[in-house]
Design a protein around this motif. Structure first.
Motif, PDB file in Angstrom:
ATOM      1  N   MET A 293      49.440  46.683  42.340  1.00  0.00           N
ATOM      2  CA  MET A 293      48.870  46.346  43.640  1.00  0.00           C
ATOM      3  C   MET A 293      49.942  46.542  44.706  1.00  0.00           C
ATOM      4  N   THR A 294      49.581  47.192  45.796  1.00  0.00           N
ATOM      5  CA  THR A 294      50.552  47.491  46.837  1.00  0.00           C
ATOM      6  C   THR A 294      50.985  46.247  47.590  1.00  0.00           C
ATOM      7  N   ASP A 295      50.103  45.289  47.789  1.00  0.00           N
ATOM      8  CA  ASP A 295      50.433  44.053  48.496  1.00  0.00           C
ATOM      9  C   ASP A 295      49.998  42.881  47.638  1.00  0.00           C
ATOM     10  N   PRO A 296      50.953  42.124  47.073  1.00  0.00           N
ATOM     11  CA  PRO A 296      50.579  41.036  46.156  1.00  0.00           C
ATOM     12  C   PRO A 296      49.854  39.885  46.842  1.00  0.00           C
ATOM     13  N   TRP A 297      49.847  39.850  48.178  1.00  0.00           N
ATOM     14  CA  TRP A 297      49.200  38.763  48.893  1.00  0.00           C
ATOM     15  C   TRP A 297      47.737  39.066  49.194  1.00  0.00           C
ATOM     16  N   VAL A 298      47.300  40.305  48.918  1.00  0.00           N
ATOM     17  CA  VAL A 298      45.906  40.718  49.092  1.00  0.00           C
ATOM     18  C   VAL A 298      45.183  40.564  47.766  1.00  0.00           C
ATOM     19  N   ALA A 299      43.939  40.099  47.805  1.00  0.00           N
ATOM     20  CA  ALA A 299      43.243  39.715  46.580  1.00  0.00           C
ATOM     21  C   ALA A 299      42.754  40.899  45.747  1.00  0.00           C
ATOM     22  N   LEU A 300      42.268  41.954  46.388  1.00  0.00           N
ATOM     23  CA  LEU A 300      41.636  43.049  45.652  1.00  0.00           C
ATOM     24  C   LEU A 300      42.374  44.365  45.860  1.00  0.00           C
ATOM     25  N   GLU A 301      42.543  45.109  44.776  1.00  0.00           N
ATOM     26  CA  GLU A 301      43.051  46.475  44.860  1.00  0.00           C
ATOM     27  C   GLU A 301      42.042  47.342  45.614  1.00  0.00           C
ATOM     28  N   PRO A 302      42.496  48.342  46.346  1.00  0.00           N
ATOM     29  CA  PRO A 302      41.540  49.267  46.976  1.00  0.00           C
ATOM     30  C   PRO A 302      40.607  49.867  45.931  1.00  0.00           C
ATOM     31  N   GLY A 303      39.324  49.808  46.213  1.00  0.00           N
ATOM     32  CA  GLY A 303      38.330  50.370  45.311  1.00  0.00           C
ATOM     33  C   GLY A 303      37.906  49.459  44.175  1.00  0.00           C
ATOM     34  N   ALA A 304      38.471  48.288  44.082  1.00  0.00           N
ATOM     35  CA  ALA A 304      38.102  47.373  42.996  1.00  0.00           C
ATOM     36  C   ALA A 304      36.691  46.840  43.193  1.00  0.00           C
ATOM     37  N   ASP A 305      36.017  46.574  42.088  1.00  0.00           N
ATOM     38  CA  ASP A 305      34.668  46.015  42.118  1.00  0.00           C
ATOM     39  C   ASP A 305      34.766  44.495  42.244  1.00  0.00           C
ATOM     40  N   PRO A 306      34.308  43.915  43.368  1.00  0.00           N
ATOM     41  CA  PRO A 306      34.434  42.460  43.540  1.00  0.00           C
ATOM     42  C   PRO A 306      33.747  41.665  42.441  1.00  0.00           C
ATOM     43  N   ALA A 307      32.574  42.122  41.986  1.00  0.00           N
ATOM     44  CA  ALA A 307      31.848  41.376  40.960  1.00  0.00           C
ATOM     45  C   ALA A 307      32.616  41.346  39.644  1.00  0.00           C
ATOM     46  N   GLU A 308      33.160  42.500  39.257  1.00  0.00           N
ATOM     47  CA  GLU A 308      33.932  42.555  38.012  1.00  0.00           C
ATOM     48  C   GLU A 308      35.219  41.741  38.134  1.00  0.00           C
ATOM     49  N   GLN A 309      35.857  41.815  39.298  1.00  0.00           N
ATOM     50  CA  GLN A 309      37.073  41.038  39.516  1.00  0.00           C
ATOM     51  C   GLN A 309      36.788  39.534  39.432  1.00  0.00           C
TER      52      GLN A 309
ATOM     53  N   ARG B  33      34.402  38.082  37.703  1.00  0.00           N
ATOM     54  CA  ARG B  33      34.172  37.722  36.304  1.00  0.00           C
ATOM     55  C   ARG B  33      35.503  37.588  35.556  1.00  0.00           C
ATOM     56  N   MET B  34      36.402  38.523  35.787  1.00  0.00           N
ATOM     57  CA  MET B  34      37.712  38.467  35.136  1.00  0.00           C
ATOM     58  C   MET B  34      38.463  37.191  35.523  1.00  0.00           C
ATOM     59  N   LEU B  35      38.384  36.842  36.796  1.00  0.00           N
ATOM     60  CA  LEU B  35      39.088  35.659  37.276  1.00  0.00           C
ATOM     61  C   LEU B  35      38.498  34.378  36.693  1.00  0.00           C
ATOM     62  N   ARG B  36      37.168  34.336  36.535  1.00  0.00           N
ATOM     63  CA  ARG B  36      36.565  33.146  35.929  1.00  0.00           C
ATOM     64  C   ARG B  36      37.053  32.973  34.495  1.00  0.00           C
ATOM     65  N   ARG B  37      37.151  34.078  33.740  1.00  0.00           N
ATOM     66  CA  ARG B  37      37.653  33.990  32.364  1.00  0.00           C
ATOM     67  C   ARG B  37      39.121  33.530  32.363  1.00  0.00           C
ATOM     68  N   ALA B  38      39.896  34.087  33.283  1.00  0.00           N
ATOM     69  CA  ALA B  38      41.310  33.718  33.361  1.00  0.00           C
ATOM     70  C   ALA B  38      41.471  32.247  33.745  1.00  0.00           C
ATOM     71  N   HIS B  39      40.629  31.796  34.649  1.00  0.00           N
ATOM     72  CA  HIS B  39      40.694  30.406  35.085  1.00  0.00           C
ATOM     73  C   HIS B  39      40.374  29.470  33.918  1.00  0.00           C
ATOM     74  N   GLU B  40      39.363  29.805  33.119  1.00  0.00           N
ATOM     75  CA  GLU B  40      39.024  28.984  31.960  1.00  0.00           C
ATOM     76  C   GLU B  40      40.162  28.973  30.954  1.00  0.00           C
ATOM     77  N   THR B  41      40.791  30.141  30.756  1.00  0.00           N
ATOM     78  CA  THR B  41      41.923  30.218  29.829  1.00  0.00           C
ATOM     79  C   THR B  41      43.045  29.294  30.275  1.00  0.00           C
ATOM     80  N   PHE B  42      43.297  29.279  31.573  1.00  0.00           N
ATOM     81  CA  PHE B  42      44.386  28.436  32.081  1.00  0.00           C
ATOM     82  C   PHE B  42      44.037  26.958  31.993  1.00  0.00           C
ATOM     83  N   THR B  43      42.835  26.602  32.431  1.00  0.00           N
ATOM     84  CA  THR B  43      42.489  25.167  32.450  1.00  0.00           C
ATOM     85  C   THR B  43      42.351  24.606  31.043  1.00  0.00           C
ATOM     86  N   GLU B  44      42.019  25.459  30.068  1.00  0.00           N
ATOM     87  CA  GLU B  44      41.869  24.973  28.693  1.00  0.00           C
ATOM     88  C   GLU B  44      43.177  25.025  27.912  1.00  0.00           C
ATOM     89  N   GLY B  45      43.992  26.090  28.166  1.00  0.00           N
ATOM     90  CA  GLY B  45      45.196  26.263  27.345  1.00  0.00           C
ATOM     91  C   GLY B  45      46.508  26.290  28.096  1.00  0.00           C
TER      92      GLY B  45
END
Length: 421
Positions: free
Chosen positions: A1-17, A19-31
């Motif tokens: 990512m060119t700017d770490p303070w920006v949430a989405l890479e250019p061209g990234a799919d917001p819906a897929e991103q 979903r990925m973040l929800r899985r990551a959030h569950e992984t963190f809160t559980e483990g």
């Protein structure tokens, strides 16, 4: 990512991103582990949130209401640039079904404005004026994280630590005092996925810089009467603003001005000797020499004698804290408290005043039982070993970290504490 303070890479799919973040959030809160695709700024914020005892199912608490909120907003430096925020961000927020929000340096929301239906939805998660959105209270979010790391930041979807906030996207930038560099708060734009774009972060950052430029152009904040103002909390050498001049006082002169500002009727030489010196061998000649030097420092006409007194009323940060405490505005009083009064002073009268002010704040905090205010106190240099406040925090927010610190203090101080019989 060119700017770490920006949430989405250019061209990234917001819906897929999302979903990925929800899985990551569950992984963190559980483990407790953060999967690699999560941005470092978000991963660090999640860890800070967990250490602060924030739970993913929590919610923001409203701690400034009605007159307390109004009085605090009126005195806050960012009130002076609210017209600018509304001009630059207000229309954008209303037209885009977003919200304009401004918080203070503690993450408390002071203004929330924008699209009516969006405001109604935001009310459901207490994204309202007076609510506390610091990271230590509600975890990762743009205004709270911006003031925590002192950087513009964008937070998208499940990057928010609390699940209730995860349908939202926000971008915020800190605003600084142009003279001191101190963080005054942050300006934020909050809404839907459409804000997950580099332009929204750049926009809010530009608005913050414009606000700082306007603050620099405005005349220094002085009382409407033009009377002197004394700043003596959290510093060994007080500062006094006189006629547009900011004067740094020596330690002894700091003590003299603090005491004389408390006694507009004046003090005799003997009274000042008793108030300033533990050593009874100090002579009146020594005191008169100090007062003569102080008179030259302050300028003509401000210090009179027989008795020694200031010829005009002098406002002070001590008086501000006292007034707010007396009116029950505990949050506002704590916000105005920059630290102990002249902390290195051993002058008997100053020591008494310093202790009385600190004890008044501590008593009000413990009675209020607000875990965020208590946590703020114990994470300051003057409150980090405050057993009674730690104990109140443990009752209000019994996280493992808080209980461990309280146990350590009990072990350290146990030999000095009375044993129950």
């Amino acid at each position: 990512m060119t700017d770490p303070w920006v949430a989405l890479e250019p061209g990234a799919d917001p819906a897929e991103q999302a979903r990925m973040l929800r899985r990551a959030h569950e992984t963190f809160t559980e483990g407790g582990t953060v999967p690699r695709p999560v941005r470092p700024v978000v991963a660090d914020s999640w860890r800070r949130s967990a250490r602060a005892g924030v739970g993913p199912d929590g919610t923001a608490s409203v701690e400034l209401m009605d007159g307390d909120l109004g009085a605090y907003r009126a005195e806050h430096p960012l009130a002076r640039v609210m017209p600018l925020f509304r001009e630059l961000l207000g229309t954008f927020a209303a037209d885009g079904e977003h919200l304009l929000a401004v918080c203070d340096a503690h993450g408390r929301l002071l203004w929330v404005e924008g699209h009516a239906s969006t405001r109604r939805r935001a009310d459901g998660m207490n994204f309202v004026p007076g609510a506390r959105w610091a990271e230590t209270a509600v975890g990762t979010n743009a205004p709270g994280t911006a003031v925590a790391v002192d950087r513009p930041v964008q937070v998208f979807a499940a990057e928010h630590f609390i699940r209730q906030v995860q349908p939202w996207t926000c971008a915020a930038a800190p605003v600084h005092d142009p003279r001191t560099g101190r963080v005054l708060g942050a300006v934020d734009i909050t809404g839907g996925d459409g804000l997950a774009h580099p332009h929204s972060l750049g926009f809010v950052q530009a608005v913050a810089r414009a606000a700082e430029s306007q603050l620099a152009l405005l005349a220094p904040e002085t009382p409407a009467t033009g009377l002197p103002e004394l700043s003596a909390l959290g510093r060994d050498e007080a500062q006094v603003l006189v006629g547009g001049r900011r004067i740094r006082l020596s330690r002894r002169h700091s003590e003299l001005v603090v005491l004389l500002s408390r006694h507009p009727e004046g003090l005799t030489g003997d009274e000042l000797l008793c108030a300033l010196y533990e050593d009874e061998s100090v002579t009146p000649v020594t005191l008169r020499a100090e007062l003569a030097r102080l008179r030259r420092v302050l300028g003509p006409g401000l210090l009179a004698s027989r008795p020694y007194r200031l010829t005009v009323p002098v406002g002070s940060d001590v008086a501000v804290v006292e007034r707010r405490l007396e009116s029950g505005a505990v949050t506002a009083a704590v916000s105005a408290y920059a630290g102990p009064l002249l902390p290195s002073s051993q002058a008997p009268a100053v020591v008494r005043l310093r202790q009385r002010l600190a004890d008044g704040l501590r008593t009000a905090l413990i009675a209020r039982r607000d875990p965020d205010l208590l946590a703020d106190w114990v994470h300051t240099p003057w409150g980090e070993d405050d057993f009674d406040v730690w104990r109140a925090l443990a009752a209000a927010r019994p996280t493992a970290a808080v209980r461990a610190r309280l146990a350590a203090l009990e072990s350290e101080l146990g030999w000095r504490r009375p044993v129950a019989t």
